[in-house]
Enzyme design. Structure first.
Site, PDB file in Angstrom:
ATOM      1  N   ILE A  61      -4.719 -46.670   1.405  1.00  0.00           N
ATOM      2  CA  ILE A  61      -4.371 -46.562   2.865  1.00  0.00           C
ATOM      3  C   ILE A  61      -4.759 -47.498   3.691  1.00  0.00           C
ATOM      4  CG2 ILE A  61      -4.429 -44.868   4.793  1.00  0.00           C
ATOM      5  CD1 ILE A  61      -3.022 -43.716   2.327  1.00  0.00           C
ATOM      6  N   GLU A  98     -16.276 -55.661  -2.595  1.00  0.00           N
ATOM      7  CA  GLU A  98     -15.910 -57.182  -2.441  1.00  0.00           C
ATOM      8  C   GLU A  98     -14.500 -57.557  -2.956  1.00  0.00           C
ATOM      9  OE1 GLU A  98     -17.620 -61.645  -4.118  1.00  0.00           O
ATOM     10  OE2 GLU A  98     -18.496 -59.651  -5.037  1.00  0.00           O
ATOM     11  N   ILE A 143     -19.680 -49.384   6.667  1.00  0.00           N
ATOM     12  CA  ILE A 143     -19.767 -48.885   7.947  1.00  0.00           C
ATOM     13  C   ILE A 143     -20.867 -48.053   8.472  1.00  0.00           C
ATOM     14  CG2 ILE A 143     -16.975 -48.899   7.858  1.00  0.00           C
ATOM     15  CD1 ILE A 143     -17.132 -46.047   7.356  1.00  0.00           C
ATOM     16  N   LYS A 154      -7.229 -31.358   4.286  1.00  0.00           N
ATOM     17  CA  LYS A 154      -8.314 -30.581   3.789  1.00  0.00           C
ATOM     18  C   LYS A 154      -9.288 -30.084   4.760  1.00  0.00           C
ATOM     19  CE  LYS A 154      -7.710 -32.761  -0.775  1.00  0.00           C
ATOM     20  NZ  LYS A 154      -6.261 -33.130  -0.711  1.00  0.00           N
ATOM     21  N   GLY A 198       0.092 -42.270  -5.480  1.00  0.00           N
ATOM     22  CA  GLY A 198      -0.168 -43.544  -5.913  1.00  0.00           C
ATOM     23  C   GLY A 198      -1.370 -43.927  -5.330  1.00  0.00           C
TER      24      GLY A 198
END
Length: 648
Positions: free
Chosen positions: A315, A338, A364, A431, A471
């Site tokens: 995404i 990486e 993060i 979800k 995918g």
């Protein structure tokens, strides 16, 4: 004797040797000279006096030099003459029109002292018409000779390969592009016998000399009568039902089915029409092309510093690709893997060489690293796609799901508010609705965090909620593909398991659109279409590989995994759904939690996740999310107990 004739016929047409670049220049010069001379003769009714002949001799080199130079500058010699078409005409009328303006300028500006260089107005306009017709005419002649002789010889040189007879299903824009490309690419070795379309208005009409022979219901009859070997679907983004119906007809005949790329991908330059391919599962689940308000998205992204977290994921990487199309001033790619970061960075640098791209390795969840990134780069728009999303895996690692999905979102959102980020778009999931998994609960809490910070800061915070993406990393499609390649069995958790699906580009585009529309505090819901049975999905994938479910490839039911639902929900019953201006985007209106309560929740979550209290964490999630229905058993402990019992 036959072999000798065949060898002679396969020699390239003599014009291919004769028509060099220098010869093409010479032909154009001769045509331009002839056009100017004929313009003079026409103007004076083929009776030239010595004075007019002298003017013609003086003016001819100047006019031809200007015309030829402008043809060269306007790109008229960057086209292959054999493929000349309407799209190339613009360069010629621009060049010759500009040359006529030069002649007109000399005529009006020069005094009588330069009389030999002052071309009569009528000759200027006659020469413009004759020169245009002449240079276009020789190119059309060249293409006609190619179509008549060389293309046929090219086909004969395909090592004796006989063209495959095909029918095209769909008589629209995509079909016109396909016909044109197939005719140019003789190496495809396809012989188009006709078109099929269910639109009554198109029956009997021709597209580029190919006739619409009937409807898709007539496929079996036409395939048999014409000896068709393949059917190519040229319907742009055909609905799932139409694809399945056409495939069902073709399987009964039987005949091979292929498809061309969607117009969306053709327009964006991702594929060419000639990349005809086998039908894939995405085609069966595809829907209409996403309609984007590119003006609003452009103002949302263009010229701004855009940061994408999880940029190496399925995404996140697509979010980066889509954002790059709208010309941000900088594109900041944050990813802790990486190699994944290297791959998307390399791809984007190749596709957008002038775009400043910053590949930033970082977790993060690490406050110091994130603060450094914000201080150095000052992002203006953030797409937060980084997440742990695999449901059964997160049941084994609940504290990691909370740390990465909830607490890291809190950290980024707080930094975004403090650094004055304009917009923060959080990628959520279906979800999060009535969650039965820790992963879903962690995403639901992240939605609440987003709403909380929207009230504290000027930054526009919003969330976008959608379901499974075809995918994507960890999705069911790659798993099924791998199982089929290994000969099976294909594993399905439950025969009644259903899911919503959309393609990765569709999801990313709608996220951009929602980000441009959002005012802050909203939870956007993307239209996921109709839910799909996972069992049907498995059957379709097996069938597309030319195999039969339960015969060539077995399907085994393994049982619902920890945290999974039989069906997904897109919104709560208590959420008020509001339609936006975009037909595929809705807004869920739900009352946010009080600020003090959110702070206390986040504090307690931080304590439980850092200290590895799995069971206490699950209980606390059930307490703060009454709609959640989580298992109070640690899957890891359960497996350990099972192994101990087996050993005993």
């Amino acid at each position: 004797m036959k072999e000798k004739n065949r060898e002679t016929n396969t020699r390239p047409f003599f014009w291919s040797y004769f028509f060099t670049r220098e010869i093409r220049f010479l032909v154009d010069v001769c045509v331009l000279c002839a056009a100017f001379v004929l313009a003079y003769l026409t103007r004076f009714e083929f009776r030239l006096s010595p004075k007019e002949i002298q003017a013609l001799v003086v003016q001819l080199p100047l006019v031809v030099l200007i015309q030829f130079s402008l043809l060269f500058l306007c790109g008229a010699y960057s086209f292959f003459w054999r493929y000349f078409g309407l799209g190339e005409v613009r360069a010629f009328y621009k060049a010759l029109g500009a040359a006529s303006l030069f002649s007109l300028f000399f005529r009006l500006v020069l005094s009588d002292t330069y009389q030999p260089f002052r071309i009569p107005l009528s000759i200027i306009f006659i020469d413009l018409v004759l020169a245009f017709v002449g240079v276009i005419g020789v190119r059309i002649l060249r293409r006609c000779l190619y179509e008549r002789f060389e293309k046929k010889l090219d086909q004969d040189r395909l090592v004796g390969e006989k063209p495959r007879k095909v029918l095209l299903v769909g008589a629209g824009t995509a079909a016109a592009l396909a016909i044109n490309e197939i005719r140019k690419r003789r190496d495809l070795s396809l012989d188009i016998k006709g078109l099929l379309d269910d639109d009554p208005k198109k029956q009997g009409v021709k597209i580029q000399k190919v006739q619409v022979l009937g409807t898709t219901d007539q496929l079996p009859y036409l395939v048999g009568r014409l000896g068709v070997e393949e059917v190519i679907i040229t319907i742009n983004n055909a609905p799932r039902r139409d694809f399945q119906r056409i495939l069902k007809i073709c399987r009964q005949i039987p005949v091979k089915v292929q498809v061309i790329p969607s117009l969306h991908r053709l327009i964006q330059g991702e594929y060419k029409v000639s990349r005809i391919r086998d039908v894939e599962i995405e085609d069966l689940l595809g829907r209409e092309t996403v309609r984007l308000d590119e003006t609003s998205i452009g103002s949302f992204i263009s010229g701004k510093r855009v940061l994408v977290t999880g940029a190496g994921g399925s995404i996140g990487s697509e979010m980066a690709r889509q954002a790059a199309r709208f010309h941000p001033s900088q594109l900041l790619l944050v990813e802790r893997a990486e190699f994944a970061l290297f791959e998307i960075d390399r791809e984007l640098r190749g596709a957008f060489p002038s775009l400043p791209i910053f590949p930033l390795v970082g977790n993060i969840s690490e406050k110091m690293r994130m603060e450094t990134l914000f201080t150095q780069h000052r992002p203006q728009v953030i797409f937060h796609a980084a997440a742990h999303k695999h449901v059964p895996l997160m049941e084994h690692n609940p504290t990691e799901a909370i740390k990465n999905n909830t607490l890291a979102t809190q950290l980024l959102a707080e930094l975004a508010g403090e650094f004055g980020v304009e917009s923060f778009v959080f990628i959520s999931t279906d979800k999060a609705v009535n969650p039965t998994s820790v992963m879903g609960a962690s995403k639901r809490l992240a939605e609440l965090v987003i709403q909380h910070f929207n009230e504290r800061y000027e930054t526009r915070f919003l969330a976008v909620r959608f379901g499974n993406v075809l995918g994507s990393n960890g999705s069911v499609i790659p798993v099924f593909q791998d199982q089929i390649l290994k000969g099976g069995p294909v594993t399905v958790t439950h025969p009644e398991m259903v899911r919503y699906f959309m393609t990765i580009p569709e999801a990313a585009q709608l996220v951009l659109q929602a980000g441009a529309m959002g005012r802050g505090g909203e939870i956007f819901l993307l239209d996921m279409g109709e839910p799909v049975k996972i069992l049907d999905l498995a059957k379709e994938m097996i069938t597309l590989c030319g195999l039969r479910p339960f015969e060539n490839i077995d399907i085994v039911f393994t049982g619902v995994r920890p945290g999974e639902k039989l069906f997904e929900e897109l919104s709560y019953n208590k959420e008020k759904m509001v339609q936006t201006d975009h037909p595929k985007i809705h807004i869920c209106r739900i009352q946010p939690y009080p600020g003090k309560e959110i702070k206390e929740i986040l504090k307690q979550l931080g304590y439980l996740s850092q200290n590895g209290h799995h069971l206490e964490l699950r209980r606390y999630l059930m307490q703060i999310l009454p709609e959640a229905c989580l298992s109070l058993h640690d899957p890891g402990e359960t497996q350990k107990e099972t192994r101990n019992k087996a050993a005993a």
